[in-house]
Write an enzyme that holds these catalytic residues in place. Structure first.
Site, PDB file in Angstrom:
ATOM      1  N   ARG A  41       0.767  -1.031  -0.037  1.00 27.40           N
ATOM      2  CA  ARG A  41      -0.024   0.101   0.026  1.00 27.40           C
ATOM      3  C   ARG A  41       0.838   1.464   0.041  1.00 27.40           C
ATOM      4  NH1 ARG A  41      -4.817  -2.341   3.894  1.00 27.40           N
ATOM      5  NH2 ARG A  41      -6.214  -2.986   2.084  1.00 27.40           N
ATOM      6  N   LYS A 204     -17.206 -17.942   2.031  1.00 26.56           N
ATOM      7  CA  LYS A 204     -18.717 -18.013   2.014  1.00 26.56           C
ATOM      8  C   LYS A 204     -19.508 -17.471   0.959  1.00 26.56           C
ATOM      9  CE  LYS A 204     -19.288 -16.879   7.092  1.00 26.56           C
ATOM     10  NZ  LYS A 204     -19.626 -15.660   7.729  1.00 26.56           N
ATOM     11  N   GLY A 357      -9.217  -8.892  -0.311  1.00 22.86           N
ATOM     12  CA  GLY A 357      -8.318  -8.669   0.331  1.00 22.86           C
ATOM     13  C   GLY A 357      -7.595 -10.141   0.601  1.00 22.86           C
ATOM     14  N   GLY A 380     -12.699  -4.585   0.708  1.00 20.33           N
ATOM     15  CA  GLY A 380     -14.044  -4.545   0.706  1.00 20.33           C
ATOM     16  C   GLY A 380     -14.626  -3.724  -0.225  1.00 20.33           C
TER      17      GLY A 380
END
Ligand code: ADP
Ligand code: MG
Length: 408
Positions: A41, A204, A357, A380
């Site tokens: 980053r 999920k 992520g 996200g």
């Protein structure tokens, strides 16, 4: 210009010479024992930082780091980041403990030469997460131009993301990183080059339903791996042993398979797996010969035939969006499927985009990250944007209606 950037000014639209630029970055890097363990980053922020410096701006950089409980939570200090920036930029980066203090002005209006000001972790001030206009006004009192280049934080209405551009009005825009993110993510929904395959995995289905719904009409096919695949297999009556299954998503999974069939689109699921008796029990690892998993076993990676099927389909695709690892890649025993997907994407000449992520971390761990068209740093925020949700940090930068605008 792609639709997502409509009305938003970019850093190129401003004359930065001699101006004080408040640059909101995402410098939220992992730190262990005061050491930065992944500086992606930071390096991703350098083009915008360097542009500001080349154009003669006085630079204030700001970011959050982790989730501190209070300003005394010093493990969340940006100090290691400021030190690393000093090295990378070969300029002194002064860490300001009190972002709102007179100290910032003191440096700015004193004899500032080459230094860069770095505000201490924005979340040390409760006003950041409260989207405090008061806090934004303090920053604005010494800022000429506000630039947001923190894509990973754009889905949060926090003071440095929302209140600050609200206060700065027309003197606000985005940096190069956000511009690239939006262009890349838009290219996945605005007439992408075909064939277009979305590879979905991770833990999920419930996390990914909105993405699936957004992509189902745009893609030519889905490739499903990771824990998510077991719910799809179980929905088709395939025994999956102790693998993760979302019982409340079986109906959705079944319907989705039918919807893909009705559209004549590809839907690839695992035909074999790497399984073990439990998560940590690498000794009991074995490869199944079919999609069936024994009662006492748990699926932890896709198997070799599945890898061949998936990579063959990916090699033919002109556009690929990948979100979600194919297995528990954090354990080398179960990383083969995930790394094979990364390798195939890296060898493609098409548009290859990684989002999420853990997926970005997986691409990095595979060693093929540099060969991707784009790896979204947004986590996200990338998924929310792709789902068509409005990100507060971007929306506030679009021209407001007259009635919403304060008189200048
Ligand atoms: P992203 O952050 O890229 O959106 P997710 O958070 O959805 O990805 O999923 C990542 C996690 O899914 C990883 O931590 C990985 O270990 C886990 N995972 C992948 N396959 C399996 C599996 N078969 N069983 C359990 N967990 C899995
Ligand atoms: Mg994740």
């Amino acid at each position: 210009m792609s639709s997502g950037l409509r009305g938003i000014k970019t850093i190129r639209d401003f004359d930065l010479n001699g101006k004080t630029v408040f640059l909101r970055l995402d410098l939220n890097v992992p730190i262990k024992n005061s050491k930065i363990t992944d500086e992606t980053r930071i390096t991703a922020s350098l083009p915008t930082i360097n542009y500001c410096l080349e154009k003669g701006a006085k630079l204030i950089v700001a970011s959050h780091l982790g989730r501190p409980k209070s300003a005394d939570d010093k493990q969340f200090s940006l100090e290691p980041v400021a030190l690393r920036l000093t090295e990378l930029l070969d300029r002194e980066v002064v860490l300001m403990e009190e972002p709102s203090s007179e100290g910032v002005k003191h440096i700015l209006y004193g004899n500032m030469k080459n230094e860069i000001i770095c505000l201490e972790n924005l979340r040390f001030d409760a006003g950041e997460e409260a989207n405090s206009i008061e806090l934004a006004n303090q920053w604005a009192s010494y800022t000429d131009i506000y630039i947001n280049d923190a894509f990973g934080a754009c889905h949060r209405a926090h003071a440095s993301i929302h209140a600050m551009p609200e206060v700065m009005q027309k003197k606000a825009g985005i940096g190069f990183l956000i511009e690239k993110e939006i262009k890349m993510l838009d290219s996945l929904t605005d007439s992408p080059k075909k064939p277009y395959i979305a590879v979905l995995g991770g833990s999920k289905i419930s996390d990914k339903i909105s993405v699936i719904e957004k992509l189902i009409d745009v893609v030519d096919g889905f490739i499903i791996g990771g824990a998510m695949a077991y719910t799809f297999l179980k929905a088709q009556g395939v025994p999956v042993g102790k693998s993760l299954v979302e019982a409340d998503k079986l109906k959705y999974a079944k319907e989705m398979i039918q919807r893909m069939e009705a559209r004549n689109k590809t839907m690839l699921l695992p035909v074999d797996h790497v399984v073990a008796k439990s998560f940590g029990d690498v000794e009991s690892k074995r490869t199944t010969t079919s999609a069936v998993i024994d009662d006492n076993e748990i699926g932890l990676d896709i198997g070799p035939q599945t890898i061949r099927n998936f990579t063959a389909a990916l090699a033919k695709a002109s556009t690929v969006f990948w979100n979600g690892p194919m297995g528990v890649f954090e354990n080398p025993a179960f990383s083969a499927g995930t790394f094979a997907v990364a390798k195939t994407m890296s060898e493609s000449s098409g548009v290859m985009i990684v989002g999420g992520g853990d997926s970005a971390a997986a691409a990095e761990a595979s060693g093929y990250a540099s060969k991707m068209t784009h790896i979204s740093t947004g986590g996200g925020a990338s998924l929310e944007y792709l789902q068509g949700e409005k990100l507060p940090g971007l929306e506030i930068l679009r021209p407001r209606k007259q009635s919403e605008t304060n008189l200048e």
